[in-house]
Design a protein around this motif. Structure first.
Motif, PDB file in Angstrom:
ATOM      1  N   CYS A  24       0.858  -1.190   0.000  1.00  0.00           N
ATOM      2  CA  CYS A  24       0.000   0.000   0.000  1.00  0.00           C
ATOM      3  C   CYS A  24       0.890   1.234   0.000  1.00  0.00           C
ATOM      4  N   GLY A  25       0.444   2.263  -0.668  1.00  0.00           N
ATOM      5  CA  GLY A  25       1.228   3.489  -0.723  1.00  0.00           C
ATOM      6  C   GLY A  25       0.339   4.700  -0.525  1.00  0.00           C
ATOM      7  N   TRP A  26       0.974   5.855  -0.448  1.00  0.00           N
ATOM      8  CA  TRP A  26       0.254   7.106  -0.285  1.00  0.00           C
ATOM      9  C   TRP A  26      -0.438   7.488  -1.583  1.00  0.00           C
ATOM     10  N   PHE A  27      -1.451   8.310  -1.475  1.00  0.00           N
ATOM     11  CA  PHE A  27      -2.184   8.792  -2.641  1.00  0.00           C
ATOM     12  C   PHE A  27      -1.216   9.547  -3.555  1.00  0.00           C
ATOM     13  N   ASP A  28      -1.252   9.251  -4.844  1.00  0.00           N
ATOM     14  CA  ASP A  28      -0.335   9.838  -5.820  1.00  0.00           C
ATOM     15  C   ASP A  28      -1.121  10.762  -6.754  1.00  0.00           C
ATOM     16  N   ALA A  29      -1.071  12.059  -6.475  1.00  0.00           N
ATOM     17  CA  ALA A  29      -1.810  13.041  -7.263  1.00  0.00           C
ATOM     18  C   ALA A  29      -1.224  13.230  -8.656  1.00  0.00           C
ATOM     19  N   VAL A  30       0.072  12.972  -8.825  1.00  0.00           N
ATOM     20  CA  VAL A  30       0.704  13.104 -10.139  1.00  0.00           C
ATOM     21  C   VAL A  30       0.149  12.035 -11.083  1.00  0.00           C
ATOM     22  N   ILE A  31       0.056  10.817 -10.604  1.00  0.00           N
ATOM     23  CA  ILE A  31      -0.514   9.730 -11.413  1.00  0.00           C
ATOM     24  C   ILE A  31      -1.982   9.994 -11.708  1.00  0.00           C
ATOM     25  N   LEU A  32      -2.716  10.519 -10.713  1.00  0.00           N
ATOM     26  CA  LEU A  32      -4.126  10.850 -10.943  1.00  0.00           C
ATOM     27  C   LEU A  32      -4.254  11.873 -12.067  1.00  0.00           C
ATOM     28  N   ARG A  33      -3.456  12.924 -12.013  1.00  0.00           N
ATOM     29  CA  ARG A  33      -3.510  13.966 -13.047  1.00  0.00           C
ATOM     30  C   ARG A  33      -3.224  13.362 -14.426  1.00  0.00           C
ATOM     31  N   TYR A  34      -2.206  12.503 -14.505  1.00  0.00           N
ATOM     32  CA  TYR A  34      -1.842  11.856 -15.765  1.00  0.00           C
ATOM     33  C   TYR A  34      -2.975  10.944 -16.256  1.00  0.00           C
ATOM     34  N   ALA A  35      -3.513  10.129 -15.355  1.00  0.00           N
ATOM     35  CA  ALA A  35      -4.594   9.204 -15.726  1.00  0.00           C
ATOM     36  C   ALA A  35      -5.835   9.968 -16.190  1.00  0.00           C
ATOM     37  N   ALA A  36      -6.144  11.078 -15.524  1.00  0.00           N
ATOM     38  CA  ALA A  36      -7.306  11.876 -15.912  1.00  0.00           C
ATOM     39  C   ALA A  36      -7.128  12.443 -17.319  1.00  0.00           C
ATOM     40  N   ALA A 110      -9.760  17.040   9.990  1.00  0.00           N
ATOM     41  CA  ALA A 110      -8.532  16.650   9.276  1.00  0.00           C
ATOM     42  C   ALA A 110      -8.849  15.726   8.102  1.00  0.00           C
ATOM     43  N   ALA A 111      -9.805  14.833   8.252  1.00  0.00           N
ATOM     44  CA  ALA A 111     -10.195  13.937   7.159  1.00  0.00           C
ATOM     45  C   ALA A 111     -10.872  14.733   6.046  1.00  0.00           C
ATOM     46  N   ARG A 112     -11.712  15.699   6.416  1.00  0.00           N
ATOM     47  CA  ARG A 112     -12.350  16.555   5.410  1.00  0.00           C
ATOM     48  C   ARG A 112     -11.300  17.350   4.636  1.00  0.00           C
ATOM     49  N   ALA A 113     -10.297  17.849   5.342  1.00  0.00           N
ATOM     50  CA  ALA A 113      -9.230  18.619   4.681  1.00  0.00           C
ATOM     51  C   ALA A 113      -8.446  17.738   3.706  1.00  0.00           C
ATOM     52  N   TYR A 114      -8.172  16.502   4.104  1.00  0.00           N
ATOM     53  CA  TYR A 114      -7.451  15.557   3.243  1.00  0.00           C
ATOM     54  C   TYR A 114      -8.261  15.281   1.969  1.00  0.00           C
ATOM     55  N   VAL A 115      -9.543  14.987   2.135  1.00  0.00           N
ATOM     56  CA  VAL A 115     -10.409  14.707   0.975  1.00  0.00           C
ATOM     57  C   VAL A 115     -10.512  15.949   0.092  1.00  0.00           C
ATOM     58  N   SER A 116     -10.661  17.112   0.689  1.00  0.00           N
ATOM     59  CA  SER A 116     -10.757  18.343  -0.093  1.00  0.00           C
ATOM     60  C   SER A 116      -9.490  18.587  -0.899  1.00  0.00           C
ATOM     61  N   ARG A 117      -8.339  18.278  -0.318  1.00  0.00           N
ATOM     62  CA  ARG A 117      -7.080  18.443  -1.048  1.00  0.00           C
ATOM     63  C   ARG A 117      -7.022  17.508  -2.253  1.00  0.00           C
ATOM     64  N   ILE A 118      -7.475  16.282  -2.072  1.00  0.00           N
ATOM     65  CA  ILE A 118      -7.506  15.330  -3.184  1.00  0.00           C
ATOM     66  C   ILE A 118      -8.470  15.817  -4.264  1.00  0.00           C
ATOM     67  N   GLU A 119      -9.577  16.429  -3.854  1.00  0.00           N
ATOM     68  CA  GLU A 119     -10.540  16.959  -4.838  1.00  0.00           C
ATOM     69  C   GLU A 119      -9.936  18.069  -5.688  1.00  0.00           C
ATOM     70  N   ASP A 120      -8.895  18.727  -5.185  1.00  0.00           N
ATOM     71  CA  ASP A 120      -8.221  19.784  -5.930  1.00  0.00           C
ATOM     72  C   ASP A 120      -7.453  19.240  -7.143  1.00  0.00           C
ATOM     73  N   PHE A 121      -7.197  17.945  -7.171  1.00  0.00           N
ATOM     74  CA  PHE A 121      -6.460  17.323  -8.261  1.00  0.00           C
ATOM     75  C   PHE A 121      -7.453  16.686  -9.209  1.00  0.00           C
ATOM     76  N   PRO A 122      -7.218  16.566 -10.486  1.00  0.00           N
ATOM     77  CA  PRO A 122      -6.095  17.185 -11.160  1.00  0.00           C
ATOM     78  C   PRO A 122      -6.305  18.688 -11.283  1.00  0.00           C
ATOM     79  N   GLU A 123      -5.215  19.379 -11.235  1.00  0.00           N
ATOM     80  CA  GLU A 123      -5.274  20.843 -11.305  1.00  0.00           C
ATOM     81  C   GLU A 123      -5.134  21.321 -12.727  1.00  0.00           C
TER      82      GLU A 123
END
Length: 123
Positions: A24-36, A110-123
């Motif tokens: 298991c790894g941390w959420f990867d926003a770079v891969i999400l942006r690329y996949a999107a 803190a969980a809401r902030a984490y989810v909100s940050r993920i929602e910011d991607f892809p930018e």
């Protein structure tokens, strides 16, 4: 307090055929942006948020570092990608159990902030 290394156990991340423990790894926003971009994604589903409960600091990969250069987009060559180190943004964890949460309002701040940050991607 849980550590990231036991998330595979808490989240029951074992292969259905082999029974081997999954990595298991941390959420990867770079891969999400690329996949999107490549696949035309319009939505994602964030699952197993509850397995992060009890981890003091939760990370999101926001770039890759290679030879002093930080890539915030997927690197242009596979050789570079394989030698990159992730660049993480750290977020405050939470200790409240969230098994029964049905809405964002049910989550700790803190969980809401984490989810909100993920929602910011892809930018």
């Amino acid at each position: 307090m849980r550590s990231a290394s036991i998330c595979s156990e808490v989240g029951a991340e074992y292969g259905t055929t082999t029974g081997r423990r999954r990595r298991c790894g941390w959420f990867d926003a770079v891969i999400l942006r690329y996949a999107a971009r490549i696949n035309g994604l319009s939505d994602i589903v964030l699952t197993k948020l509850d397995v992060l409960t009890g981890i003091p600091s939760i990370k999101i990969c926001v770039g890759y570092e290679y030879e002093g250069k930080v890539y915030d987009e997927f690197p242009p060559h596979q050789t570079i990608f394989h030698k990159c180190k992730p660049v993480y943004e750290e977020h405050e964890g939470w200790t409240e159990e969230i098994h029964g949460a049905e809405t964002m309002a049910d989550l700790p701040a803190a969980a809401r902030a984490y989810v909100s940050r993920i929602e910011d991607f892809p930018e």
